[in-house]
Design a protein around this motif. Structure first.
Motif, PDB file in Angstrom:
ATOM      1  N   LEU A  81      28.654   2.496 -22.146  1.00  0.00           N
ATOM      2  CA  LEU A  81      27.340   2.766 -22.719  1.00  0.00           C
ATOM      3  C   LEU A  81      26.311   1.784 -22.166  1.00  0.00           C
ATOM      4  O   LEU A  81      26.529   0.577 -22.175  1.00  0.00           O
ATOM      5  N   GLN A  82      25.184   2.333 -21.694  1.00  0.00           N
ATOM      6  CA  GLN A  82      24.117   1.509 -21.138  1.00  0.00           C
ATOM      7  C   GLN A  82      22.911   1.426 -22.074  1.00  0.00           C
ATOM      8  O   GLN A  82      22.370   0.348 -22.305  1.00  0.00           O
ATOM      9  N   SER A  83      22.464   2.555 -22.592  1.00  0.00           N
ATOM     10  CA  SER A  83      21.278   2.583 -23.444  1.00  0.00           C
ATOM     11  C   SER A  83      21.227   3.911 -24.189  1.00  0.00           C
ATOM     12  O   SER A  83      22.042   4.806 -23.939  1.00  0.00           O
ATOM     13  N   GLY A  84      20.246   4.049 -25.092  1.00  0.00           N
ATOM     14  CA  GLY A  84      20.107   5.311 -25.798  1.00  0.00           C
ATOM     15  C   GLY A  84      19.161   5.211 -26.965  1.00  0.00           C
ATOM     16  O   GLY A  84      18.586   4.150 -27.243  1.00  0.00           O
ATOM     17  N   THR A  85      19.013   6.338 -27.673  1.00  0.00           N
ATOM     18  CA  THR A  85      18.138   6.382 -28.831  1.00  0.00           C
ATOM     19  C   THR A  85      18.739   7.270 -29.905  1.00  0.00           C
ATOM     20  O   THR A  85      19.414   8.259 -29.601  1.00  0.00           O
ATOM     21  N   LEU A  86      18.503   6.901 -31.160  1.00  0.00           N
ATOM     22  CA  LEU A  86      18.885   7.705 -32.310  1.00  0.00           C
ATOM     23  C   LEU A  86      17.666   7.838 -33.206  1.00  0.00           C
ATOM     24  O   LEU A  86      17.122   6.829 -33.668  1.00  0.00           O
ATOM     25  N   LEU A 123      28.357   6.826 -10.925  1.00  0.00           N
ATOM     26  CA  LEU A 123      28.132   7.987 -11.786  1.00  0.00           C
ATOM     27  C   LEU A 123      27.266   7.643 -12.998  1.00  0.00           C
ATOM     28  O   LEU A 123      27.540   6.672 -13.719  1.00  0.00           O
ATOM     29  N   GLN A 124      26.241   8.466 -13.237  1.00  0.00           N
ATOM     30  CA  GLN A 124      25.395   8.353 -14.420  1.00  0.00           C
ATOM     31  C   GLN A 124      25.680   9.543 -15.348  1.00  0.00           C
ATOM     32  O   GLN A 124      25.697  10.689 -14.909  1.00  0.00           O
ATOM     33  N   ILE A 125      25.895   9.259 -16.642  1.00  0.00           N
ATOM     34  CA  ILE A 125      26.219  10.293 -17.624  1.00  0.00           C
ATOM     35  C   ILE A 125      25.211  10.228 -18.766  1.00  0.00           C
ATOM     36  O   ILE A 125      24.933   9.151 -19.292  1.00  0.00           O
ATOM     37  N   THR A 126      24.679  11.389 -19.159  1.00  0.00           N
ATOM     38  CA  THR A 126      23.736  11.474 -20.277  1.00  0.00           C
ATOM     39  C   THR A 126      24.259  12.463 -21.312  1.00  0.00           C
ATOM     40  O   THR A 126      24.736  13.545 -20.962  1.00  0.00           O
ATOM     41  N   THR A 127      24.185  12.085 -22.588  1.00  0.00           N
ATOM     42  CA  THR A 127      24.527  12.984 -23.682  1.00  0.00           C
ATOM     43  C   THR A 127      23.288  13.184 -24.551  1.00  0.00           C
ATOM     44  O   THR A 127      22.497  12.259 -24.739  1.00  0.00           O
TER      45      THR A 127
END
Length: 307
Positions: free
Chosen positions: A182-187, A207-211
């Motif tokens: 996990l690199q970053s994100g928002t909730l 590889l970059q993965i986004t959910t």
């Protein structure tokens, strides 16, 4: 060879829509019986499927070699531990337990009893996703979106993360090889603490993965997009396949014989578990493999609560 005797615990919506049609149609095993604490409703369902109703969880365990568990997440630890202690192999809906500590206890108990314990991440067995995974040797970018038309609440953030967003994180990381960090994100939540939107970014080597998931997007669409060296792949709703190359676009129709439960991975998931029990092999989603996404989701929740 004697057929495996299969039982079902929990007869709610997911069991009736997804699992009973698969388990009830098989010829390679016997659907031995079912149990649910709501006796009157369970009896009606068992009658419609022509399967015996067990008077208790332990009575069902005595009649079965393996059991599929579809009860509420809050009951998973108690139900699964009771079945394992009774000497029965278990496939349980995700998540394995309500928290990682209880999940780890179940994994340890299954290992001590030398029993198969599998978490039913059905999307890993969806034929379109399995086919996509074989094409991703040189993938640079992978994105998975699973949105809802209007499903904000009534449950809190933690429930939604474990009940729904967990599917997105697990599937995306599995497609990407399972090692991304996990690199970053928002909730985003509303004033009641209910989830509105989640987006997170993972990386491993190149590889970059986004959910991503929006709970009120006006759409029930689920899709995966993968960008590789020379080809862009898209899979929509586990059915539609599209690949774009410099010389054109290729789409693949869904096989006419393939049922919705096959497309969505429920049939493949059930067969995989039963095969593992019969052959005494390790399931794809057992132990730490099944906890990979749950550890991440619990981390996201803890961090959101500390803000």
């Amino acid at each position: 060879m004697t057929k495996l005797r299969i039982g079902v615990v929990g007869l709610g919506g997911i069991a009736q829509k997804a699992w009973l049609p698969v388990l009830g149609a098989a010829t390679d095993w016997t659907l031995q019986g079912a149990w649910s604490p709501t006796r009157e409703k369970a009896l009606r369902i068992c009658e419609s499927w022509r399967i015996p109703y067990a008077s208790s969880l332990l009575d069902l365990a005595r009649e079965c070699d393996a059991v599929f568990v579809h009860t509420s997440t809050a009951t998973h630890y108690q139900v699964v531990s009771e079945l394992l202690n009774a000497g029965v192999h278990v496939c349980v809906d995700k998540p394995l337990a309500e928290n990682v500590a209880d999940a780890e206890r179940l994994i340890e108990l299954a290992a001590r009893k030398k029993l198969t314990l599998m978490v039913g991440f059905n999307r890993r067995f969806a034929p379109r996703y399995q086919a996509l995974k074989t094409q991703l040797g040189d993938v640079a970018s992978l994105r998975m979106d699973k949105h809802r038309t209007d499903s904000v609440g009534p449950n809190d953030l933690r429930f939604t993360l474990l009940d729904d967003y967990l599917h997105v994180v697990d599937t995306a990381l599995w497609l990407g090889g399972g090692r991304a960090q996990l690199q970053s994100g928002t909730l985003q939540t509303n004033e009641q603490g209910e989830m509105i939107y989640a987006e997170h970014h993972f990386a491993v080597e190149h590889l970059q993965i986004t959910t991503s998931m929006h709970r009120r997007a006006g759409s029930q669409r689920e899709w995966v997009q993968a960008v590789t060296d020379g080809v862009l792949y898209e899979v929509t709703d586990m059915r539609e396949w599209r690949e774009e190359r410099g010389d054109g676009v290729l789409t693949r129709p869904v096989p006419g014989w393939q049922s919705t439960l096959e497309q969505r991975g429920f049939a493949g998931c059930a067969r995989h578990f039963i095969t593992c029990v019969e052959n005494q092999t390790v399931p794809q989603t057992s132990g730490e493999q099944a906890l990979l996404a749950q550890r991440i989701v619990e981390k996201l929740w803890r961090e959101a609560m500390s803000e």
